[in-house]
Enzyme design. Structure first.
Site, PDB file in Angstrom:
ATOM      1  N   GLU A 142       0.829  -1.219   0.000  1.00 47.82           N
ATOM      2  CA  GLU A 142       0.000   0.000   0.000  1.00 47.82           C
ATOM      3  C   GLU A 142       0.858   1.261   0.000  1.00 47.82           C
ATOM      4  O   GLU A 142       0.351   2.360  -0.206  1.00 47.82           O
ATOM      5  CB  GLU A 142      -0.981  -0.017   1.182  1.00 47.82           C
ATOM      6  CG  GLU A 142      -0.361  -0.017   2.569  1.00 47.82           C
ATOM      7  CD  GLU A 142       0.034  -1.417   3.061  1.00 47.82           C
ATOM      8  OE1 GLU A 142       0.330  -2.289   2.224  1.00 47.82           O
ATOM      9  OE2 GLU A 142       0.073  -1.603   4.286  1.00 47.82           O
ATOM     10  N   CYS A 165      16.751  -5.920  -0.055  1.00 42.69           N
ATOM     11  CA  CYS A 165      16.839  -7.063   0.866  1.00 42.69           C
ATOM     12  C   CYS A 165      18.195  -7.734   0.753  1.00 42.69           C
ATOM     13  O   CYS A 165      18.547  -8.557   1.595  1.00 42.69           O
ATOM     14  CB  CYS A 165      15.730  -8.047   0.592  1.00 42.69           C
ATOM     15  SG  CYS A 165      15.821  -8.676  -1.077  1.00 42.69           S
TER      16      CYS A 165
HETATM   17  P1  NAD Z   1       5.946  -5.524   5.152  1.00 45.47           P
HETATM   18  O1  NAD Z   1       6.118  -6.853   5.776  1.00 45.47           O
HETATM   19  O2  NAD Z   1       5.554  -4.380   6.012  1.00 45.47           O
HETATM   20  O3  NAD Z   1       4.804  -5.596   4.013  1.00 45.47           O
HETATM   21  C1  NAD Z   1       4.871  -6.540   2.972  1.00 45.47           C
HETATM   22  C2  NAD Z   1       3.454  -6.831   2.480  1.00 45.47           C
HETATM   23  O4  NAD Z   1       2.707  -7.421   3.538  1.00 45.47           O
HETATM   24  C3  NAD Z   1       2.667  -5.605   2.045  1.00 45.47           C
HETATM   25  O5  NAD Z   1       1.935  -5.926   0.876  1.00 45.47           O
HETATM   26  C4  NAD Z   1       1.750  -5.316   3.210  1.00 45.47           C
HETATM   27  O6  NAD Z   1       0.525  -4.754   2.826  1.00 45.47           O
HETATM   28  C5  NAD Z   1       1.511  -6.705   3.791  1.00 45.47           C
HETATM   29  N1  NAD Z   1       1.314  -6.682   5.248  1.00 45.47           N
HETATM   30  C6  NAD Z   1       1.930  -5.860   6.144  1.00 45.47           C
HETATM   31  N2  NAD Z   1       1.524  -6.157   7.394  1.00 45.47           N
HETATM   32  C7  NAD Z   1       0.662  -7.184   7.290  1.00 45.47           C
HETATM   33  C8  NAD Z   1      -0.086  -7.941   8.240  1.00 45.47           C
HETATM   34  N3  NAD Z   1      -0.004  -7.690   9.545  1.00 45.47           N
HETATM   35  N4  NAD Z   1      -0.875  -8.928   7.782  1.00 45.47           N
HETATM   36  C9  NAD Z   1      -0.962  -9.197   6.475  1.00 45.47           C
HETATM   37  N5  NAD Z   1      -0.286  -8.511   5.516  1.00 45.47           N
HETATM   38  C10 NAD Z   1       0.512  -7.520   5.921  1.00 45.47           C
HETATM   39  O7  NAD Z   1       7.285  -5.224   4.342  1.00 45.47           O
HETATM   40  P2  NAD Z   1       7.739  -3.864   3.648  1.00 45.47           P
HETATM   41  O8  NAD Z   1       8.069  -2.848   4.675  1.00 45.47           O
HETATM   42  O9  NAD Z   1       6.796  -3.508   2.561  1.00 45.47           O
HETATM   43  O10 NAD Z   1       9.095  -4.348   2.922  1.00 45.47           O
HETATM   44  C11 NAD Z   1      10.339  -4.356   3.550  1.00 45.47           C
HETATM   45  C12 NAD Z   1      10.678  -5.735   4.065  1.00 45.47           C
HETATM   46  O11 NAD Z   1      10.659  -6.672   3.002  1.00 45.47           O
HETATM   47  C13 NAD Z   1      12.099  -5.807   4.641  1.00 45.47           C
HETATM   48  O12 NAD Z   1      12.038  -6.570   5.827  1.00 45.47           O
HETATM   49  C14 NAD Z   1      12.887  -6.524   3.565  1.00 45.47           C
HETATM   50  O13 NAD Z   1      14.021  -7.222   4.022  1.00 45.47           O
HETATM   51  C15 NAD Z   1      11.860  -7.453   3.037  1.00 45.47           C
HETATM   52  N6  NAD Z   1      12.184  -7.934   1.706  1.00 45.47           N
HETATM   53  C16 NAD Z   1      12.685  -9.192   1.608  1.00 45.47           C
HETATM   54  C17 NAD Z   1      13.037  -9.689   0.365  1.00 45.47           C
HETATM   55  C18 NAD Z   1      13.590 -11.064   0.240  1.00 45.47           C
HETATM   56  O14 NAD Z   1      13.841 -11.501  -0.875  1.00 45.47           O
HETATM   57  N7  NAD Z   1      13.790 -11.797   1.314  1.00 45.47           N
HETATM   58  C19 NAD Z   1      12.884  -8.891  -0.772  1.00 45.47           C
HETATM   59  C20 NAD Z   1      12.364  -7.613  -0.627  1.00 45.47           C
HETATM   60  C21 NAD Z   1      12.023  -7.131   0.628  1.00 45.47           C
END
Ligand code: NAD
Length: 492
Positions: free
Chosen positions: A179, A284
């Protein structure tokens, strides 16, 4: 987009206004300007997307793989034709530089190209005469409705670790972008609309937790792909699996590089600088901790501080900028707080990027490159994912000690070593507890035809994203054993 700036969903081959009760502003992190409004809920919308995907699935599955990939060839061309436009949208809502946005798009395109090999990649295998007159074969079939829930840091590349394989294998796909950055996927779906895909094969639904929960609970959704932070990855993995779904979750990271004194210091410094501060440290695979070994402590320390200090920070839309802002005001506050925490734990701030002032961008979430040294290996800062332009320097006397420090990390997304010693490199490759390993490489990002192989708390599941793993994830194996005795046949 509607007149009030609210982003619609793309369901059943049509743009539809969201029925959400709550919306959030989509904010340009460089300027603080509101770009659009995005739905935070709207459970009825996601149910409609699931139902239209379920309705589309039987005919899409019957469509020969060769025909299915023709849409991907067209999509690749649309990506190429609109690369600059897409890059600008990514930069406006995510903050990364245009060069970084273009690079992200190239990685998305690469996954489209690899998925075009589905007629070969999706093949099963067979053996005649497993017993006399009995033949056996394994065929792969698509699952049905599958969905991806994706993070803010790569608004287009990350969804494309999944989408091309999912649909090429014959599944109907729903994507739920972050979002914080919904505009990139919105723009991409305006292009996807031009593909003429059957309605329901690809859907876009905006929202936050309650929308995700519907995907996790709905019986018609067969598989969930997730990329984001580890706490959310764990939640999604447990709830989705408890509901009998196939789930793959890529979580957070805390990536280490080990710098040996025999490394080519100039190249190493340049590569580590790019890895730590590229995309404002919000990759990441970004290096977060550099472990210097022996004499490298002094040579690397001075070189990295000078190199980090030379980075031009500014709006990603300006070609002169080498690093943009972090995603939100809350992120900036959290990252600056962690830098302060490092000091409390005994680290010294070699280069302090807090309180950055960028002319004409007073409302932006800017933090300049920051380098902390003497970070205690067992301290909180060494464990926490910072996800910002902060590099911690830790020291070890030997490679073994460095590997030991690294093994204490809860995460295992990526790790790299910089050295000119083949023996040290081999030892590192052999022992390191991380799934994406770099030898004199700063961002060990697997190409689309290799799995994106996080370990430990960076990944929950079995099959990874990209390439053959993605094909395995999005297909179900069926084994057929056949007996056709001659005596049953009519004589011709
Ligand atoms: P986030 O976990 O806050 O959100 C990711 C997705 O999950 C979003 O679409 C969000 O709407 C949804 N979401 C968030 N909270 C939720 C909940 N409580 N219940 C259900 N859905 C929920 O992550 P972010 O801040 O958007 O991205 C950064 C994170 O992603 C960092 O921790 C980074 O390391 C990780 N990341 C990992 C990789 C990998 O390959 N391992 C790649 C890219 C990013």
């Amino acid at each position: 987009m509607s007149k009030n700036g609210r982003l619609p969903n793309y369901i059943n081959g049509q743009w539809q206004n969201s029925t959400a009760a709550q919306f959030a502003d989509v904010i340009n992190p460089a300027t603080g300007e509101t770009l659009a409004q995005v739905a935070l809920d709207g459970e009825a919308d996601v149910v409609a997307a699931i139902e239209s995907a379920a309705a589309a699935f039987p005919e899409w599955r019957r469509t020969p793989p060769e025909e299915r990939i023709q849409y991907l060839f067209k999509l690749k061309q649309l990506f190429e034709d609109h690369l600059e436009d897409l890059a600008r949208v990514i930069t406006m809502e995510n903050g990364k530089t245009l060069a970084e946005a273009r690079a992200e798009l190239r990685r998305a395109i690469e996954n489209v190209e690899v998925a075009c090999g589905i007629p070969t990649l999706m093949q099963g295998y067979n053996l005649e005469d497993v017993a006399r007159g009995i033949d056996e074969m394994m065929i792969r079939q698509p699952l049905g409705v599958v969905a991806a829930i994706t993070p803010f840091n790569f608004p287009i590349m990350v969804p494309f670790w999944f989408i091309p394989y999912g649909i090429a294998c014959g599944n109907a796909f729903i994507v739920k972008p972050s979002e914080k950055v919904p505009l990139s996927m919105h723009r991409l779906f305006e292009l996807i609309e031009q593909l003429g895909l059957p309605p329901g094969v690809m859907s876009l639904v905006n929202g936050a937790k309650t929308v995700v929960d519907v995907l996790l609970d709905h019986p018609r959704v067969r598989a969930i792909s997730f990329v984001g932070s580890t706490p959310v990855a764990k939640y999604i993995y447990s709830r989705g699996s408890a509901n009998g779904k196939r789930v793959q979750c890529q979580g957070g990271a805390k990536n280490h590089v080990v710098v040996l004194p025999d490394a080519d210091m100039e190249t190493t410094t340049q590569i580590v600088t790019d890895s730590a501060f590229g995309c404002a440290g919000q990759r990441c695979l970004a290096v977060s901790v550099a472990i210097t070994v022996g004499e490298a402590k002094h040579t690397f320390r001075d070189a990295i501080a000078a190199s980090a200090d030379s980075i031009t920070v500014g709006s990603g839309l300006e070609e002169s900028s080498q690093m943009g802002p972090v995603i939100t005001r809350a992120s900036k506050t959290r990252i600056e707080g962690l830098i302060a925490r490092g000091k409390v734990e005994g680290a010294s701030v070699l280069l302090d990027g807090r309180g950055a002032k960028i002319p004409n961008y007073g409302q932006g979430n800017f933090i300049k490159p920051t380098v902390l040294e003497n970070v205690p290996a067992g301290g909180e800062l060494s464990k926490t994912e910072i996800f910002g332009p902060v590099l911690s320097l830790v020291h070890a006397e030997t490679v073994d000690e460095a590997l030991d420090i690294l093994s204490q990390s809860l995460y295992g997304n990526a790790a790299s070593i910089f050295t000119t010693s083949g023996a040290a490199a081999r030892k590192f490759r052999y022992q390191v507890e991380a799934g994406n390993v770099g030898i004199n490489i700063g961002v060990a990002a697997p190409m689309a035809y290799f799995p994106f192989s996080g370990w430990k708390d960076s990944f929950l599941g079995v099959m990874h994203s990209q390439g053959r793993d993605a094909v395995e994830f999005y297909t179900e194996k069926k084994v057929v054993i056949e007996r056709w005795p001659q005596e049953w046949s009519r004589k011709f």
